[in-house]
Design a protein around this motif. Structure first.
Motif, PDB file in Angstrom:
ATOM      1  N   GLY A 211      57.347  19.609  68.993  1.00  0.00           N
ATOM      2  CA  GLY A 211      58.269  18.493  68.783  1.00  0.00           C
ATOM      3  C   GLY A 211      57.748  17.585  67.701  1.00  0.00           C
ATOM      4  O   GLY A 211      56.923  17.984  66.875  1.00  0.00           O
ATOM      5  N   ALA A 212      58.232  16.360  67.704  1.00  0.00           N
ATOM      6  CA  ALA A 212      57.880  15.320  66.730  1.00  0.00           C
ATOM      7  C   ALA A 212      58.685  15.422  65.437  1.00  0.00           C
ATOM      8  O   ALA A 212      58.565  14.580  64.573  1.00  0.00           O
ATOM      9  N   ILE A 234      59.959  19.486  72.835  1.00  0.00           N
ATOM     10  CA  ILE A 234      59.622  18.212  73.488  1.00  0.00           C
ATOM     11  C   ILE A 234      59.933  17.067  72.528  1.00  0.00           C
ATOM     12  O   ILE A 234      59.745  17.179  71.329  1.00  0.00           O
ATOM     13  N   LEU A 237      59.291   9.241  71.102  1.00  0.00           N
ATOM     14  CA  LEU A 237      59.058   8.330  69.978  1.00  0.00           C
ATOM     15  C   LEU A 237      58.095   7.258  70.442  1.00  0.00           C
ATOM     16  O   LEU A 237      58.081   6.889  71.622  1.00  0.00           O
TER      17      LEU A 237
END
Ligand code: DLL
Length: 433
Positions: A211-212, A234, A237
């Motif tokens: 993710g990210a 995933i 923030l």
């Protein structure tokens, strides 16, 4: 099915709404009494904490924006005294000041717990070896996953990002089962594995929590095939907590939100109106248990949709669909809204290119131009020109028919587009410079 915290993850809707109402009431009191910014905003809206009596009242409250965090840099929105803050993270973003976030001891426990849920949903257990290749530091990825993996009881390998050959050596020698990094770095790792002549059968890798950054379902398939793993999306923030704000289960059809901590809404980004279930819009979060930096109706700028109801995995938590873009990374090219992820999907659908691409947007006179650079394999690159032209033509047609814009396609040699160890850069917009 591996559910870490069934009492929360499988809670009935009725009980969940009661819990959320209680926690929202407490959070509103907390911010009203401890944070001048929220008190002012509520007073301007003619509200006192007593006006919020249940989660149904949430939409009465005003939104909070990233700019508000910047205006109150660094600690102005904290709702706990600094003596209770045990950790500080920050995200740099592309423009402006850093966004600074703070955690109390209890916030760290909550974060570890939601990350343990995330890892368990990917199939990790206390017997897993989890290699954390997200960056450690002010970025929340490394330490966020790390604490969750320890909370789960797994063996954590805190390698951080970068040093790809060493990542692979360690993956092999230490018997890594779960890899945690950005999807673009996972792809880069898989390429390097190929070059080193190491196949999935030489590793113990079973799952990845990626993710990210935005990625498409096609990119997921590519990673799953190359690494022979289950690739789990995933989301998170730093403002809300970091990773752990939403996670897929084995069903891979939406990410569960631990809504006992983070209450989501989808709104129309133009009007601010709350949209019904299933409709796409901007994701907004209210944290209802955080102490250090509680956020009320925080505008994430991420585009998604929410679905309610019991999942096949047994979880009852609301699900958000894969983020399809950001209200602020949407490109408007000759009046057409384009998200980089849509182009990624087209490229991977065609399947003859590598999943490494760069979009270059420019303006010639008054006309916007889009160039799509995409890598092809060595073999294809040395192929006859006619075949390359034919592939370019096919990509061009597919982009035109799915997105409604024309683009110049440039097939480039393998390894010419810069690889990233963290979040990938996919767009160069020369119109703003
Ligand atoms: O990226 C936290 C994180 C770390 C999430 C590790 C997952 C794994 P920030 O640096 O504050 O925090 O960036 C947050 O990244 O608003 C999205 O635009 C984007 N993003 C995060 N996860 C996903 C995802 C971390 N799974 C911003 N899909 C968010 C698409 C994502 N975009």
């Amino acid at each position: 099915m591996n559910v870490w915290n069934p009492s929360c993850e499988n809670m009935s809707t009725e009980k969940m709404r009661q819990l959320q109402s209680k926690n929202l009431i407490n959070t509103v009191k907390r911010v009203y009494h401890n944070v001048p910014f929220y008190r002012d905003k509520m007073q301007k809206a003619g509200l006192v904490p007593e006006d919020i009596t249940s989660i149904e009242d949430l939409s009465k409250l005003p939104f909070t924006y990233k700019q508000d965090l910047r205006d109150n840099y660094p600690y102005g929105l904290f709702a706990a005294p600094m003596s209770e803050i045990v950790r500080i993270h920050a995200s740099s973003g592309t423009t402006g000041k850093q966004t600074v976030v703070g955690y109390t001891r209890n916030d760290i426990t909550v974060w570890s717990e939601v990350m343990a849920r995330t890892l368990a949903a990917a199939g990790a257990t206390k017997d897993s070896f989890i290699q954390v290749a997200y960056g450690y530091g002010l970025f929340t990825g490394g330490l966020g996953v790390h604490y969750g993996a320890e909370y789960l009881g797994a063996s954590v390998i805190p390698i951080s990002g970068g040093n790809t050959q060493r990542q692979i050596q360690i993956m092999k020698d230490f018997g890594t089962n779960v890899l945690a990094c950005t999807p673009s770095y996972a792809l880069f790792l898989s390429e390097t594995l190929d070059e080193m002549g190491i196949g999935p059968q030489d590793l113990k890798l079973r799952a990845g929590v990626f993710g990210a950054e935005p990625w498409s379902d096609n990119m997921r398939k590519e990673i799953e095939n190359k690494l022979g793993i289950l690739a789990i999306d995933i989301y998170g923030l730093s403002e809300v907590i970091g990773p752990g704000v939403a996670y897929e289960c084995e069903c891979q059809n939406g990410m569960h939100i631990p809504e006992d901590h983070f209450y989501p809404e989808i709104i129309d980004p133009e009007t601010g109106k709350v949209l019904p279930a299933g409709e796409k819009g901007e994701l907004v979060f209210t944290t209802i248990t955080k102490e250090g930096l509680p956020l009320i109706r925080y505008r994430t700028r991420d585009i998604s949709a929410l679905t309610y109801g019991k999942c096949d995995c047994g979880r009852t938590l609301v699900k958000m669909e894969r983020v399809s873009g950001r209200t602020d990374d949407m490109l408007i090219i000759r009046g057409v809204n384009v998200f980089p992820s849509q182009i990624e999907s087209v490229l991977l659908d065609i399947g003859e290119t590598a999943p490494h691409y760069l979009l270059i947007v420019d303006r010639v006179g008054t006309l916007d131009t889009l160039e799509v650079q995409v890598e092809i394999s060595d073999k294809l690159f040395s192929d006859e020109v006619k075949r390359l032209e034919e592939l370019e033509g096919r990509i061009k047609d597919k982009i035109e028919s799915t997105l409604g814009i024309s683009a110049k396609i440039r097939l480039v040699e393998p390894k010419t587009i810069a690889r990233s160890e963290g979040k990938a850069k996919r767009v160069i917009d020369k119109r703003n410079v």
